[in-house]
Design an enzyme around this catalytic site. Sequence first.
Site, PDB file in Angstrom:
ATOM      1  CE  LYS A 130      -4.394   1.184   0.202  1.00 36.17           C
ATOM      2  NZ  LYS A 130      -5.596   0.512  -0.294  1.00 36.17           N
ATOM      3  N   GLY A 169      -5.664   2.670  -7.233  1.00 44.19           N
ATOM      4  CA  GLY A 169      -6.239   3.815  -6.526  1.00 44.19           C
ATOM      5  C   GLY A 169      -6.716   3.463  -5.133  1.00 44.19           C
ATOM      6  CG  ASP A 170      -7.377   3.538  -0.667  1.00 46.56           C
ATOM      7  OD1 ASP A 170      -7.876   2.415  -0.559  1.00 46.56           O
ATOM      8  OD2 ASP A 170      -7.406   4.370   0.270  1.00 46.56           O
ATOM      9  CB  THR A 214     -14.321  -1.638  -4.447  1.00 48.72           C
ATOM     10  OG1 THR A 214     -13.036  -1.699  -5.056  1.00 48.72           O
ATOM     11  CG2 THR A 214     -14.195  -1.830  -2.953  1.00 48.72           C
ATOM     12  CG  ASN A 245     -14.411   3.778  -7.069  1.00 49.75           C
ATOM     13  OD1 ASN A 245     -14.183   2.711  -6.538  1.00 49.75           O
ATOM     14  ND2 ASN A 245     -14.695   3.885  -8.355  1.00 49.75           N
TER      15      ASN A 245
HETATM   16  P1  NDP Z   1     -12.915   8.088  -2.628  1.00 51.49           P
HETATM   17  O1  NDP Z   1     -11.841   9.066  -2.416  1.00 51.49           O
HETATM   18  O2  NDP Z   1     -13.471   7.879  -3.979  1.00 51.49           O
HETATM   19  O3  NDP Z   1     -14.148   8.400  -1.666  1.00 51.49           O
HETATM   20  C1  NDP Z   1     -14.007   8.452  -0.296  1.00 51.49           C
HETATM   21  C2  NDP Z   1     -15.323   8.891   0.310  1.00 51.49           C
HETATM   22  O4  NDP Z   1     -15.250   8.738   1.727  1.00 51.49           O
HETATM   23  C3  NDP Z   1     -15.641  10.353   0.047  1.00 51.49           C
HETATM   24  O5  NDP Z   1     -17.020  10.538   0.027  1.00 51.49           O
HETATM   25  C4  NDP Z   1     -15.007  11.028   1.273  1.00 51.49           C
HETATM   26  O6  NDP Z   1     -15.589  12.276   1.583  1.00 51.49           O
HETATM   27  C5  NDP Z   1     -15.290  10.027   2.363  1.00 51.49           C
HETATM   28  N1  NDP Z   1     -14.208  10.117   3.375  1.00 51.49           N
HETATM   29  C6  NDP Z   1     -12.898   9.917   3.175  1.00 51.49           C
HETATM   30  N2  NDP Z   1     -12.197  10.123   4.293  1.00 51.49           N
HETATM   31  C7  NDP Z   1     -13.109  10.467   5.214  1.00 51.49           C
HETATM   32  C8  NDP Z   1     -13.021  10.809   6.573  1.00 51.49           C
HETATM   33  N3  NDP Z   1     -11.844  10.853   7.210  1.00 51.49           N
HETATM   34  N4  NDP Z   1     -14.183  11.096   7.218  1.00 51.49           N
HETATM   35  C9  NDP Z   1     -15.374  11.047   6.572  1.00 51.49           C
HETATM   36  N5  NDP Z   1     -15.504  10.736   5.274  1.00 51.49           N
HETATM   37  C10 NDP Z   1     -14.396  10.451   4.608  1.00 51.49           C
HETATM   38  O7  NDP Z   1     -12.335   6.706  -2.025  1.00 51.49           O
HETATM   39  P2  NDP Z   1     -12.844   5.217  -2.275  1.00 51.49           P
HETATM   40  O8  NDP Z   1     -14.300   5.200  -2.486  1.00 51.49           O
HETATM   41  O9  NDP Z   1     -11.951   4.607  -3.279  1.00 51.49           O
HETATM   42  O10 NDP Z   1     -12.477   4.529  -0.864  1.00 51.49           O
HETATM   43  C11 NDP Z   1     -13.399   4.437   0.210  1.00 51.49           C
HETATM   44  C12 NDP Z   1     -12.977   3.311   1.154  1.00 51.49           C
HETATM   45  O11 NDP Z   1     -12.935   2.069   0.436  1.00 51.49           O
HETATM   46  C13 NDP Z   1     -11.573   3.466   1.755  1.00 51.49           C
HETATM   47  O12 NDP Z   1     -11.589   2.913   3.062  1.00 51.49           O
HETATM   48  C14 NDP Z   1     -10.718   2.592   0.859  1.00 51.49           C
HETATM   49  O13 NDP Z   1      -9.539   2.142   1.494  1.00 51.49           O
HETATM   50  C15 NDP Z   1     -11.675   1.438   0.602  1.00 51.49           C
HETATM   51  N6  NDP Z   1     -11.379   0.617  -0.563  1.00 51.49           N
HETATM   52  C16 NDP Z   1     -11.307   1.182  -1.814  1.00 51.49           C
HETATM   53  C17 NDP Z   1     -11.041   0.391  -2.912  1.00 51.49           C
HETATM   54  C18 NDP Z   1     -11.080   0.928  -4.295  1.00 51.49           C
HETATM   55  O14 NDP Z   1     -11.025   0.117  -5.232  1.00 51.49           O
HETATM   56  N7  NDP Z   1     -11.168   2.220  -4.496  1.00 51.49           N
HETATM   57  C19 NDP Z   1     -10.752  -1.059  -2.753  1.00 51.49           C
HETATM   58  C20 NDP Z   1     -10.944  -1.550  -1.413  1.00 51.49           C
HETATM   59  C21 NDP Z   1     -11.223  -0.722  -0.371  1.00 51.49           C
HETATM   60  P3  NDP Z   1     -14.794  13.632   1.267  1.00 51.49           P
HETATM   61  O15 NDP Z   1     -14.881  13.810  -0.204  1.00 51.49           O
HETATM   62  O16 NDP Z   1     -15.490  14.655   2.060  1.00 51.49           O
HETATM   63  O17 NDP Z   1     -13.375  13.401   1.741  1.00 51.49           O
END
Ligand code: NDP
Length: 449
Positions: A130, A169-170, A214, A245
């Site tokens: 990571k 990505g993440d 995901t 995402n």
């Molecule tokens: P994005 O950046 O696309 O979206 C993240 C979302 O979560 C946004 O709406 C963001 O809001 C919110 N968020 C992020 N940090 C915080 C925080 N500290 N408090 C409150 N809200 C928060 O990321 P993803 O959708 O890709 O990832 C979301 C989760 O899924 C993560 O835990 C990631 O590790 C996990 N994941 C993702 C994968 C992938 O393929 N993308 C694969 C497996 C797991 P705001 O815009 O206000 O920050």
Amino acid sequence: MTMQLDEKLEGIYQDVLKRNQGEVEFHQAVREVLESLGPVMVKHPEYMERKIIERICEPERQIIFRVPWQDDKGRVHINRGFRVEFNSALGPYKGGLRFHPSVYLGIIKFLGFEQIFKNSLTGMPIGGGKGGSDFDPKGKSDDEVMRFCQSFMTELYRHLGEHTDVPAGDIGVGGREIGYMFGQYKRITNRYEAGVLTGKGLNWGGSLVRPEATGYGATFFINEALRVRKDTFEGKTCLVSGSGNVAIYTIEKIHQLGGKCVACSDSNGVIFHESGLDLNLIKQLKEVERRRIQDYTQYHKDAKYVANGNIWEIPCQVAMPSATQNEINGKDAKLLVKNGCIAVGEGANMPTTPEGVKVFLDAKIAYGPGKAANAGGVATSALEMQQNASRDSWTFEFTEKKLEGIMVGIHNNCYATSEEYGAPGNYVLGANICGFIKVADAMVAHGLI
Ligand code: NDP
């Protein structure tokens, strides 16, 4: 509120605390896995003799680097970049990059540690890693994001390779950022090495279904857990936290399966729309215009926005946390169960605190922990690598079917392992043990390295 560890594992855990001070998320992720491994050590004394757990808890390599970049006004900024290459027993290091101001070594190590077992569960030949940076893409112009990504890759490229380390990505890293990083990698190396990054654009080596993977995968996992309980998504009221995402494609699949998502969020607040979320609007606001979720109410007057609201207070039958770590605490978990929640599928990584996990396990609801439930993203990244290696591209239907098969397989393996170890339906135990054993056996086979 944590479970007792057996004596030898407690010693290993204390050592992890001492060697990785202040990295609280990493401690939490390690402890959660060790809590499942007691019975495995009894069955497999060779793992203890060969210090497999001690070795798994120590990353193979940790890279920390300076990322200097200039904003649109010519001002200089310095961020910190990370790549933790945790474990390559099963394949090249694989795992995403996170750009978020909260990023520090402890977050990257927790994510990298989880990734080892998640990747093992997918059944694909990928190790765990990571990376990321404390850079905040929010509010930055496209050019600023590009300059940052180029600077980040100018250091990271020397550590990557399709047989070495393959990021994706993440949080904060989507198609735009992957594009800028791929461009810089290609420029520096003079190689069109599609297999070095996943989550690429469709017309330059990406895979159909990767953006959806995901969220779709987490929903397939819970769909299967419901099926085992002779239930379905049909007519269920669902909550999906986040609006990025993972959240967007979780909502999409739940709607396709007949469920109704009534709330989502971002880090500023919660949207509640009782008649069901308008996904096309969310996509337009978040994916296209990069706006805040609050703006949703400008288009739907019957929707409510609660600044700094707690989404878990809304009654639901299925909850899919899809934002970030530790977003459900013990109190939230109790409230969810009290309000009638029967299934929780973690699209995010470690979104539930140890206290919350205990509440879900005690209530015996269908609880899919992130390392199993959200493995569809990385599994589809591995499918992208397969397509790159064979210079092929598969149809949406074919790729989605593969993803569904992988998620059902992960569910079934976790379930079978939970039964074998005397706790049927405990997917935490099932995922930890099933993911661990495959990595441990490969490490034993590779000798002391
Ligand atoms: P994005 O950046 O696309 O979206 C993240 C979302 O979560 C946004 O709406 C963001 O809001 C919110 N968020 C992020 N940090 C915080 C925080 N500290 N408090 C409150 N809200 C928060 O990321 P993803 O959708 O890709 O990832 C979301 C989760 O899924 C993560 O835990 C990631 O590790 C996990 N994941 C993702 C994968 C992938 O393929 N993308 C694969 C497996 C797991 P705001 O815009 O206000 O920050």
